[in-house]
Design a protein around this motif. Structure first.
Motif, PDB file in Angstrom:
ATOM      1  N   HIS A 220     -64.352 -23.243   3.300  1.00  0.00           N
ATOM      2  CA  HIS A 220     -65.708 -22.875   2.908  1.00  0.00           C
ATOM      3  C   HIS A 220     -65.793 -22.451   1.442  1.00  0.00           C
ATOM      4  CE1 HIS A 220     -66.935 -23.373   6.998  1.00  0.00           C
ATOM      5  NE2 HIS A 220     -66.076 -22.453   7.430  1.00  0.00           N
ATOM      6  N   PHE A 221     -64.665 -22.198   0.823  1.00  0.00           N
ATOM      7  CA  PHE A 221     -64.643 -21.841  -0.595  1.00  0.00           C
ATOM      8  C   PHE A 221     -64.216 -23.032  -1.453  1.00  0.00           C
ATOM      9  CE2 PHE A 221     -62.914 -18.342   2.080  1.00  0.00           C
ATOM     10  CZ  PHE A 221     -64.128 -17.712   2.264  1.00  0.00           C
ATOM     11  N   SER A 229     -75.650 -21.910  -4.971  1.00  0.00           N
ATOM     12  CA  SER A 229     -74.889 -20.854  -4.293  1.00  0.00           C
ATOM     13  C   SER A 229     -73.513 -21.306  -3.826  1.00  0.00           C
ATOM     14  CB  SER A 229     -75.684 -20.317  -3.092  1.00  0.00           C
ATOM     15  OG  SER A 229     -76.754 -19.498  -3.516  1.00  0.00           O
ATOM     16  N   CYS A 230     -73.166 -22.577  -4.083  1.00  0.00           N
ATOM     17  CA  CYS A 230     -71.852 -23.086  -3.667  1.00  0.00           C
ATOM     18  C   CYS A 230     -70.747 -22.526  -4.556  1.00  0.00           C
ATOM     19  CB  CYS A 230     -71.832 -24.612  -3.774  1.00  0.00           C
ATOM     20  SG  CYS A 230     -72.735 -25.447  -2.474  1.00  0.00           S
ATOM     21  N   PRO A 231     -69.505 -22.590  -4.075  1.00  0.00           N
ATOM     22  CA  PRO A 231     -68.364 -22.247  -4.916  1.00  0.00           C
ATOM     23  C   PRO A 231     -68.226 -23.242  -6.061  1.00  0.00           C
ATOM     24  CG  PRO A 231     -67.743 -22.366  -2.599  1.00  0.00           C
ATOM     25  CD  PRO A 231     -69.099 -22.967  -2.715  1.00  0.00           C
ATOM     26  N   PRO A 232     -67.425 -22.925  -7.076  1.00  0.00           N
ATOM     27  CA  PRO A 232     -67.155 -23.885  -8.146  1.00  0.00           C
ATOM     28  C   PRO A 232     -66.432 -25.119  -7.608  1.00  0.00           C
ATOM     29  CG  PRO A 232     -66.451 -21.666  -8.772  1.00  0.00           C
ATOM     30  CD  PRO A 232     -66.781 -21.629  -7.316  1.00  0.00           C
ATOM     31  N   GLN A 244     -53.905 -23.265  -3.377  1.00  0.00           N
ATOM     32  CA  GLN A 244     -55.185 -23.546  -4.022  1.00  0.00           C
ATOM     33  C   GLN A 244     -56.352 -23.010  -3.209  1.00  0.00           C
ATOM     34  OE1 GLN A 244     -54.718 -27.811  -4.403  1.00  0.00           O
ATOM     35  NE2 GLN A 244     -54.226 -27.678  -6.580  1.00  0.00           N
ATOM     36  N   LEU A 245     -56.274 -23.111  -1.880  1.00  0.00           N
ATOM     37  CA  LEU A 245     -57.337 -22.568  -1.036  1.00  0.00           C
ATOM     38  C   LEU A 245     -57.376 -21.050  -1.098  1.00  0.00           C
ATOM     39  CD1 LEU A 245     -57.127 -24.872   2.125  1.00  0.00           C
ATOM     40  CD2 LEU A 245     -58.958 -24.800   0.426  1.00  0.00           C
ATOM     41  N   THR A 246     -56.213 -20.429  -1.166  1.00  0.00           N
ATOM     42  CA  THR A 246     -56.164 -18.973  -1.317  1.00  0.00           C
ATOM     43  C   THR A 246     -56.783 -18.552  -2.639  1.00  0.00           C
ATOM     44  OG1 THR A 246     -54.233 -18.707   0.109  1.00  0.00           O
ATOM     45  CG2 THR A 246     -54.622 -16.983  -1.515  1.00  0.00           C
ATOM     46  N   GLU A 247     -56.453 -19.269  -3.709  1.00  0.00           N
ATOM     47  CA  GLU A 247     -57.045 -18.978  -5.019  1.00  0.00           C
ATOM     48  C   GLU A 247     -58.558 -19.153  -4.985  1.00  0.00           C
ATOM     49  OE1 GLU A 247     -55.109 -21.548  -7.767  1.00  0.00           O
ATOM     50  OE2 GLU A 247     -53.145 -20.587  -7.535  1.00  0.00           O
ATOM     51  N   ALA A 248     -59.038 -20.192  -4.306  1.00  0.00           N
ATOM     52  CA  ALA A 248     -60.474 -20.437  -4.201  1.00  0.00           C
ATOM     53  C   ALA A 248     -61.167 -19.309  -3.447  1.00  0.00           C
ATOM     54  CB  ALA A 248     -60.724 -21.774  -3.502  1.00  0.00           C
ATOM     55  N   ALA A 249     -60.539 -18.828  -2.372  1.00  0.00           N
ATOM     56  CA  ALA A 249     -61.106 -17.719  -1.599  1.00  0.00           C
ATOM     57  C   ALA A 249     -61.196 -16.454  -2.447  1.00  0.00           C
ATOM     58  CB  ALA A 249     -60.256 -17.461  -0.358  1.00  0.00           C
ATOM     59  N   MET A 250     -60.128 -16.152  -3.175  1.00  0.00           N
ATOM     60  CA  MET A 250     -60.095 -14.946  -4.006  1.00  0.00           C
ATOM     61  C   MET A 250     -61.128 -15.021  -5.127  1.00  0.00           C
ATOM     62  SD  MET A 250     -55.953 -14.286  -4.145  1.00  0.00           S
ATOM     63  CE  MET A 250     -56.110 -12.718  -5.031  1.00  0.00           C
ATOM     64  N   PHE A 273     -70.845 -16.764   5.048  1.00  0.00           N
ATOM     65  CA  PHE A 273     -70.130 -15.947   6.036  1.00  0.00           C
ATOM     66  C   PHE A 273     -70.958 -15.715   7.294  1.00  0.00           C
ATOM     67  CE2 PHE A 273     -68.064 -14.575   2.026  1.00  0.00           C
ATOM     68  CZ  PHE A 273     -66.762 -14.926   2.349  1.00  0.00           C
ATOM     69  N   ASP A 274     -72.257 -15.788   7.165  1.00  0.00           N
ATOM     70  CA  ASP A 274     -73.131 -15.644   8.327  1.00  0.00           C
ATOM     71  C   ASP A 274     -73.162 -16.951   9.121  1.00  0.00           C
ATOM     72  OD1 ASP A 274     -74.974 -14.493  10.066  1.00  0.00           O
ATOM     73  OD2 ASP A 274     -76.703 -15.022   8.822  1.00  0.00           O
ATOM     74  N   TRP A 275     -73.338 -18.056   8.424  1.00  0.00           N
ATOM     75  CA  TRP A 275     -73.389 -19.363   9.089  1.00  0.00           C
ATOM     76  C   TRP A 275     -72.106 -19.675   9.851  1.00  0.00           C
ATOM     77  CZ3 TRP A 275     -75.343 -21.892   3.980  1.00  0.00           C
ATOM     78  CH2 TRP A 275     -76.741 -21.777   3.899  1.00  0.00           C
ATOM     79  N   TYR A 276     -70.972 -19.313   9.238  1.00  0.00           N
ATOM     80  CA  TYR A 276     -69.671 -19.694   9.803  1.00  0.00           C
ATOM     81  C   TYR A 276     -68.863 -18.476  10.268  1.00  0.00           C
ATOM     82  CZ  TYR A 276     -70.839 -24.134   7.608  1.00  0.00           C
ATOM     83  OH  TYR A 276     -71.470 -25.290   7.233  1.00  0.00           O
TER      84      TYR A 276
END
Length: 326
Positions: A220-221, A229-232, A244-250, A273-276
């Motif tokens: 989701h990140f 409102s999306c992530p980069p 890479q996913l951990t970095e995106a989440a952080m 976070f509400d949707w998912y």
């Protein structure tokens, strides 16, 4: 089936029925044709088969059919990643949040990408490992979003957004995948999407075998739907996708996706976070526990101060569906 076997033997492409059946199954595996209902392999009977180019579809990458041998999925995934990087290098803002869709439309990089996207039609997805599948489908999802935004424009209301995510598609490995299918069918392990009643892939859906065996919340990140409102936007490699996913989440949580008001004992979270919420434990307490492991020291300290009060408020922000365009 039996007509094809007869033709292969008559035209000396096969010396026997067994050779003709083996050749037919090889062609089927390479997605040159399929059983009309995708239910079986190639057999010498009255079953009906259809060539890939004869299948009617509005998939954005199906305008041309590759005449080459199918490319290895992991290798093509890396080629697509590099092609996307070339696009992003020219048309993505430095912070990864805004895209110059008009610039992309007439660029040589975009023309090159579209040709490469057509190669997706005949790859073999089944051979991908989970890490390869994660990186591959995240990159393809984000590329399909850009492709769809360039070709069809930005959906302006809820109904058009529903159509966008359920209609915009690629043909991948001989099968059609919408944005909805990729996110909720493949990457979330075939879970029900927000505001939907059923899972993307039913029990008899052949695409179900390609879904991840688990739901990876960090996607989701990484998935970028084209909204402000999306992530980069980034690209992901099979070798490094976990880190890479951990970095995106952080990075996502370090920004406005989590706002902490210590004095008022309030937490304001991205609507994602509400949707998912199901993907993060299903409750606010489980969600916050999940989030806490991806926070910087300063933000984790602020969160702990709020949680100590025991009575705190959790709200979810409005989602800005405005296009992430420059």
């Amino acid at each position: 089936g039996n007509d094809a076997v007869e033709w292969l033997c008559t035209h000396e492409h096969a010396n026997s029925e067994e050779e003709a059946i083996a050749l037919g199954n090889k062609m089927l595996k390479e997605h040159i044709f399929h059983h009309v209902k995708n239910e079986k392999g190639f057999e010498n009977d009255k079953s009906l088969y259809r060539f890939l180019q004869d299948e009617k579809t509005k998939a954005l990458n199906a305008q041309e059919i590759s005449n080459c041998q199918p490319t290895d999925a992991s290798l093509l995934g890396e080629d697509i990643r590099r092609s996307i990087l070339a696009l992003y290098d020219r048309f993505l803002s430095a912070d990864g949040r805004y895209v110059d869709y008009e610039g992309i439309a007439n660029s040589k990089e975009y023309a090159s990408y579209k040709l490469m996207a057509s190669e997706l039609q005949r790859i073999e997805v089944k051979s991908l490992t989970d890490h390869e599948k994660l990186a591959f489908f995240i990159n393809v999802y984000n590329a399909l979003i850009v492709h769809a935004q360039v070709e069809k424009g930005n959906p302006k209301n809820d109904w058009k957004r529903w159509k966008f995510f359920n209609k915009m598609s690629y043909r991948i490995g001989g099968h059609i995948y919408t944005l909805q299918d990729i996110e909720n069918g493949i990457l979330r392990g075939n879970r029900v999407a927000p505001y939907c009643l059923g899972k993307p892939f039913g029990k008899s859906d052949i695409r179900r075998q390609y879904a991840l065996s688990y739901c990876e919340p960090r996607i989701h990140f990484a998935l970028v739907c084209g909204a402000k409102s999306c992530p980069p936007i980034k690209t992901y490699s099979a070798k490094d996708v976990d880190s890479q996913l951990t970095e995106a989440a952080m990075a996502f949580l370090e920004g406005d996706a989590l706002l902490i008001n210590v004095e008022k004992k309030e937490l304001s979270l991205s609507k994602i976070f509400d949707w998912y919420k199901e993907d993060f434990g299903g409750s606010n307490s489980n969600l916050i526990a999940w989030i806490s492991s991806f926070l910087s020291p300063d933000k984790r300290t602020a969160l702990e101060l709020v949680l100590k009060a025991k009575k705190y408020k959790v709200t979810f922000q409005e989602y800005d569906w405005g296009q992430n365009a420059t």
